[in-house]
Design a protein around this motif. Structure first.
Motif, short mmCIF file in Angstrom:
data_model
loop_
_atom_site.label_atom_id
_atom_site.label_comp_id
_atom_site.label_asym_id
_atom_site.label_seq_id
_atom_site.Cartn_x
_atom_site.Cartn_y
_atom_site.Cartn_z
N PRO A 1 -3.86 18.38 0.56
CA PRO A 1 -3.64 17.26 1.49
C PRO A 1 -4.75 16.22 1.28
CG PRO A 1 -3.63 19.37 2.65
CD PRO A 1 -4.06 19.64 1.25
N GLU A 2 -4.42 14.98 1.43
CA GLU A 2 -5.41 13.93 1.22
C GLU A 2 -6.27 13.70 2.46
OE1 GLU A 2 -2.61 11.30 -1.65
OE2 GLU A 2 -1.88 12.17 0.23
N LEU A 3 -5.73 14.08 3.60
CA LEU A 3 -6.42 13.86 4.87
C LEU A 3 -6.20 15.09 5.75
CD1 LEU A 3 -7.91 11.80 6.69
CD2 LEU A 3 -5.69 10.80 7.22
N ILE A 4 -7.29 15.62 6.30
CA ILE A 4 -7.21 16.76 7.21
C ILE A 4 -7.81 16.33 8.55
CG2 ILE A 4 -8.03 19.10 7.73
CD1 ILE A 4 -8.14 19.63 4.72
N MET B 1 0.84 -1.18 0.00
CA MET B 1 0.00 0.00 0.00
C MET B 1 0.89 1.25 0.00
SD MET B 1 -2.85 1.11 2.85
CE MET B 1 -3.80 -0.37 2.57
N LYS B 2 0.68 2.10 -0.99
CA LYS B 2 1.51 3.30 -1.08
C LYS B 2 1.09 4.33 -0.04
CE LYS B 2 -1.07 5.82 -4.52
NZ LYS B 2 -1.05 6.56 -5.72
N PRO B 3 2.02 5.13 0.44
CA PRO B 3 1.70 6.12 1.47
C PRO B 3 0.93 7.31 0.90
CG PRO B 3 4.01 6.24 0.89
CD PRO B 3 3.44 5.09 0.12
N LEU B 4 0.20 7.99 1.78
CA LEU B 4 -0.43 9.25 1.40
C LEU B 4 0.68 10.27 1.17
CD1 LEU B 4 -3.39 9.62 3.94
CD2 LEU B 4 -3.42 8.61 1.66
N LYS B 5 0.41 11.21 0.29
CA LYS B 5 1.41 12.25 0.04
C LYS B 5 1.47 13.25 1.18
CE LYS B 5 0.94 11.87 -4.90
NZ LYS B 5 -0.36 11.78 -5.56
N ARG B 6 0.27 13.60 1.74
CA ARG B 6 0.26 14.70 2.70
C ARG B 6 -0.96 14.68 3.60
NH1 ARG B 6 -0.29 20.14 -0.03
NH2 ARG B 6 -0.76 21.37 1.75
N ILE B 7 -0.73 15.02 4.86
CA ILE B 7 -1.79 15.20 5.84
C ILE B 7 -1.66 16.61 6.41
CG2 ILE B 7 -2.43 14.62 8.22
CD1 ILE B 7 -2.11 11.74 7.61
N LEU B 8 -2.80 17.22 6.71
CA LEU B 8 -2.83 18.53 7.35
C LEU B 8 -3.45 18.38 8.73
CD1 LEU B 8 -2.54 21.63 7.39
CD2 LEU B 8 -4.72 21.75 6.15
N LEU B 9 -2.68 18.71 9.77
CA LEU B 9 -3.18 18.75 11.14
C LEU B 9 -3.61 20.18 11.44
CD1 LEU B 9 -0.31 16.83 13.01
CD2 LEU B 9 -2.55 15.93 12.33
N VAL B 10 -4.84 20.36 11.92
CA VAL B 10 -5.33 21.69 12.25
C VAL B 10 -5.73 21.67 13.73
CG1 VAL B 10 -6.91 23.55 11.65
CG2 VAL B 10 -6.23 21.88 9.89
N ASP B 11 -4.85 22.19 14.56
CA ASP B 11 -5.07 22.18 16.01
C ASP B 11 -4.19 23.25 16.62
OD1 ASP B 11 -5.13 21.45 18.85
OD2 ASP B 11 -5.92 19.53 18.17
#
Length: 143
Positions: free
Chosen positions: A57-60, A1-11
């Motif tokens: 980002p693919e996931l926030i 399974m290939k990794p996600l390119k980018r995640i954004l943490l908003v906190d």
């Protein structure tokens, strides 16, 4: 399974961001992690990505209660962004809120994939990454 390119943490909580960053890095399933300390900073990142033609980002992971622009205000502005329908993006409300109204409001928002309690656990992250991969694969097979 290939990794996600980018995640954004908003906190707005530095310690929480540090803990979540460690979980994400330990997973080995994400190449890059961006951090925004409020909703406006997150919108600025997304606007810059859109203006430059960079992938979003693919996931926030989005907190609810933050000074300045909180999570729900972010979602109101996010809904107005001109995002290509091909963009595969998952927004997860990640909060310590025990208020049933917050849970219902998050679940009612069409841009929110799910509501999760803090802290982010490795198992939940892996589940979300796998779900993203399935959505992405299904999206590509339709095209």
């Amino acid at each position: 399974m290939k990794p996600l390119k980018r995640i954004l943490l908003v906190d707005d909580d530095t310690v929480t961001n540090m803990m979540h960053r460690r979980v994400i890095e330990r997973s080995g399933r994400v190449r890059a992690i961006d951090v925004a300390t409020d909703g406006q900073e997150a919108l600025d990142i997304l606007h810059a990505d859109l203006a430059a033609g960079r992938p979003l980002p693919e996931l926030i992971f989005l907190d609810i209660n933050m000074p300045g622009m909180g999570g729900f205000e972010f979602l109101e502005h996010y809904a107005k962004l001109q995002i290509n329908s091909d963009a595969q993006l998952i927004i997860v409300m990640l909060s310590t809120s025990l208020l049933e109204a917050d849970h219902r409001r998050a679940e009612a928002d069409p841009n929110v994939h799910c509501f999760c309690d803090k802290p982010l656990r490795l198992e939940k992250l892996l589940e979300l990454v796998e779900e993203f991969q399935k959505r992405d694969d299904g999206h590509r097979s339709v095209a």
